[in-house]
Design a protein around this motif. Structure first.
Motif, PDB file in Angstrom:
ATOM      1  N   HIS A 137       0.143  -0.921   0.193  1.00 59.59           N
ATOM      2  CA  HIS A 137      -0.142  -0.134  -0.005  1.00 59.59           C
ATOM      3  C   HIS A 137       0.737   1.138  -0.021  1.00 59.59           C
ATOM      4  CE1 HIS A 137      -3.593   2.999   1.203  1.00 59.59           C
ATOM      5  NE2 HIS A 137      -2.185   3.705   2.405  1.00 59.59           N
ATOM      6  N   ASP A 138       2.351   1.004   1.087  1.00 61.24           N
ATOM      7  CA  ASP A 138       2.503   2.656   0.897  1.00 61.24           C
ATOM      8  C   ASP A 138       3.523   2.309   0.110  1.00 61.24           C
ATOM      9  OD1 ASP A 138       1.632   3.668   2.997  1.00 61.24           O
ATOM     10  OD2 ASP A 138       3.402   1.491   4.466  1.00 61.24           O
ATOM     11  N   HIS A 142       1.215   5.630  -2.344  1.00 58.31           N
ATOM     12  CA  HIS A 142       1.614   6.560  -1.770  1.00 58.31           C
ATOM     13  C   HIS A 142       2.847   7.294  -3.022  1.00 58.31           C
ATOM     14  CE1 HIS A 142      -1.290   7.762   0.814  1.00 58.31           C
ATOM     15  NE2 HIS A 142      -1.005   6.412   1.539  1.00 58.31           N
ATOM     16  N   GLU A 185      -5.974   9.311   0.438  1.00 55.21           N
ATOM     17  CA  GLU A 185      -6.354   7.720   0.445  1.00 55.21           C
ATOM     18  C   GLU A 185      -7.396   7.640  -0.646  1.00 55.21           C
ATOM     19  OE1 GLU A 185      -4.775   5.589   1.782  1.00 55.21           O
ATOM     20  OE2 GLU A 185      -3.100   6.458   3.600  1.00 55.21           O
TER      21      GLU A 185
END
Ligand code: PHE
Ligand code: FE
Length: 291
Positions: A137-138, A142, A185
């Motif tokens: 996810h990170d 991101h 997000e």
């Protein structure tokens, strides 16, 4: 079997998001040599699956940034390699952490252009869903947009705003957390060729990448700063509402003013339910809210 050290959980805090685990605050060295073949395989599977979904769904800025970063599709990337590319592009750096940080530590990292990334990746049986932010996810979600100059500035400004909001108390922090949630997000952006994803929570999720754009269930509503800051969110399901920006510039302009008067004005005002649609909303799509 992997010989990895396990992340060290310190405590949990109760928030709008439910009970959230809080980890040690120190940064660690990414223990790259300790990733197992299974770990690399989880990365490979998740990467391939998302990559196939993102053309026509993720925004151009994300796809371009991702192409310039050249993360390996087959192996967990080394943070030190990505940091060279980030340094040259926008001066951002990745720091390896155990997991979610206490708010002030997190804000302080962002304010200094450091993005905390969980060093550990989910297990194979957690491919579709994991409650806590892991490396996939990170990193996949991101880090690419840290290459985009405008988004890079927004995230730093957000961190500075967070440090400042700490002096205003828990209600201000909650409102700021909602802004992060509905932009960084779960944000959508309007392109000339249609709605696209820029939120990391969406681009790192197979189900939500499809749901947010193609399902009739959720609301899609034009971004309005105070509306967003008053809107509760769900952590246990897909979002009931997505807020749509026209550009990162619009987001920057909307968030540039001093928030102190906004926190004062919002204090004690009603919150909105995650699925609410207001008469004042700029509605792009009214959700059926039938999943
Ligand atoms: N302008 C905000 C403030 O004064 C800081 C901020 C910038 C907050 C960007 C969020 C996003 O607090
Ligand atoms: Fe995240």
């Amino acid at each position: 079997m992997s010989a990895q050290p396990q992340p060290r959980r310190l405590e949990s805090i109760q928030t709008d998001r439910g009970s959230v685990p809080v980890y040690a605050t120190g940064t660690v060295e990414q223990p790259w040599e300790s990733y197992s073949d299974d770990d690399h395989d989880v990365w490979r599977q998740l990467y391939a699956r998302q990559q196939a979904l993102l053309p026509g769904r993720a925004c151009d800025a994300f796809l371009q940034a991702q192409a310039r970063m050249r993360m390996s599709p087959t192996q967990i990337p080394k943070f030190s390699d990505l940091n060279e590319i980030l340094a040259a592009a926008t001066g951002w750096q990745i720091v390896a952490v155990e997991g979610l940080l206490p708010e002030l530590d997190f804000f302080t990292h962002l304010a200094n252009r450091r993005f905390p990334v969980s060093w550990w990746i989910r297990r194979a049986d957690q491919i579709d869903y994991i409650e806590e932010p892991d490396l996939f996810h990170d990193l996949f979600g991101h880090v690419p947009l840290l290459m985009d100059p405008m988004f890079a500035d927004y995230l730093q400004a957000y961190g500075e705003g967070g440090v400042k909001a700490h002096g205003f108390g828990s209600e201000a922090l909650m409102q700021l957390a909602r802004l992060y949630w509905y932009t960084v997000e779960f944000g959508l952006i309007r392109q000339p060729d249609g709605l696209r994803i820029y939120g990391a929570g969406i681009v790192s999720s197979k189900g939500e990448s499809i749901h947010c754009l193609e399902s009739a269930s959720p609301n899609r509503i034009g971004f309005d700063l105070e509306r967003v800051m008053r809107t509760r969110y769900r952590i246990d399901s897909y979002q009931k509402t997505y807020f749509v920006i026209d550009s990162f510039e619009q987001l920057m302009d909307a968030t540039r003013p001093d928030f102190a008067p906004i926190y004062a004005r919002l204090a004690g005002q009603d919150e909105y339910a995650p699925e609410a649609v207001l008469a004042t909303d700029h509605v792009l799509h009214t959700g059926s809210q039938v999943d």
